[in-house]
Motif scaffolding. Structure first.
Motif: not given
Ligand SMILES: Cc1cc(C)cc(S(N)(=O)=O)c1
Ligand SMILES: [Zn+2]
Length: 229
Positions: A115, A150, A152, A156, A220, A222
């Protein structure tokens, strides 16, 4: 001067055992989690893993030279149940591992897949031991929650409170205080399924003292939040 451990061919995991004997042990972390081999354990479902954290402000964040670490000793926190038996574990610190790109960076892998990063919430066994340092010398001394990142489009917010301070601690050994209130509960994914195994600290001194609890569901973040240099 003691050699600095790292991840190059001359100071990486293949040679850590020369300076850190436990790195040559039989229960070393991280591991590749092979989902087809992982077995479910009904006992774990009977004793649900539960956690309780406090919100804290002005936590100290440190540049460790290998990432960031937030010192968060919380006498009022509790992690118990699941694979932890009857013992209660208390939060000590949390930190993050990430890579040069979002294609790599986690310590554990799942069926060979890495990851973008991995958050570790480190707890110690306050039922059996008197201090974090003492607990780290015993096979059931620490419990670490691992949460995969992850990449995306969604930032967060809790991680942002942390990475927004990194420009103040660009160099190893620097530290600063995080002004925002941090609630470690918000780092955990909504799905609470996990894999667990008996392992070690993933970096030197590699003590074989960790009950690993690695959540299946990533959170998730960035690209910017997890490829900070
Ligand atoms: C060296 C070290 C110390 C601590 C408390 C935790 C770890 S880890 N990455 O296994 O969570 C490593
Ligand atoms: Zn870690």
């Amino acid at each position: 001067m003691a050699a600095e451990w790292g991840y190059s061919p001359t100071n990486g995991p293949d040679v850590w055992a020369r300076l850190f004997p436990q790195a040559g042990g039989a229960r070393q972390s991280p591991v590749d989690i092979c989902t087809s081999i992982a077995s479910s354990d009904s006992n774990l479902e009977m004793k649900k893993l539960t956690f309780a954290y406090e919100s804290q402000s002005d936590l100290r964040i440190l540049n460790t030279g290998h990432g960031w670490k937030v010192e968060a000793p919380q006498s009022g926190s509790r992690l118990e149940g699941g694979p932890l038996g009857e013992d209660i574990y208390q939060l000590e610190q949390f930190h993050c591992h990430w890579g040069e790109t979002s294609a790599e960076g986690s310590e554990h892998t799942v069926d060979g897949r890495a990851y973008a990063g991995e958050l570790h919430l480190v707890h110690w066994n306050t039922t059996k031991y008197q201090s974090f340092a003492e607990a780290a010398q015993h096979p059931d001394g620490l419990a670490v929650l691992g949460v995969f990142f992850d990449v995306g489009n969604e930032s967060n917010d809790e991680i942002e409170k942390i990475v927004s301070t990194l420009s103040e601690i660009k160099f190893k050994g620097q530290f600063t205080d995080i002004p925002d209130v941090i609630d470690p509960t918000t780092f955990l994914p909504s799905g609470l399924g996990y894999w667990t195994y008996l392992g070690s600290l993933t970096t030197p001194p590699c003590n074989e003292c960790v009950i690993w609890i690695v959540y299946k569901e990533p959170i998730t973040v960035t690209e910017e939040q997890v490829t900070y240099h």
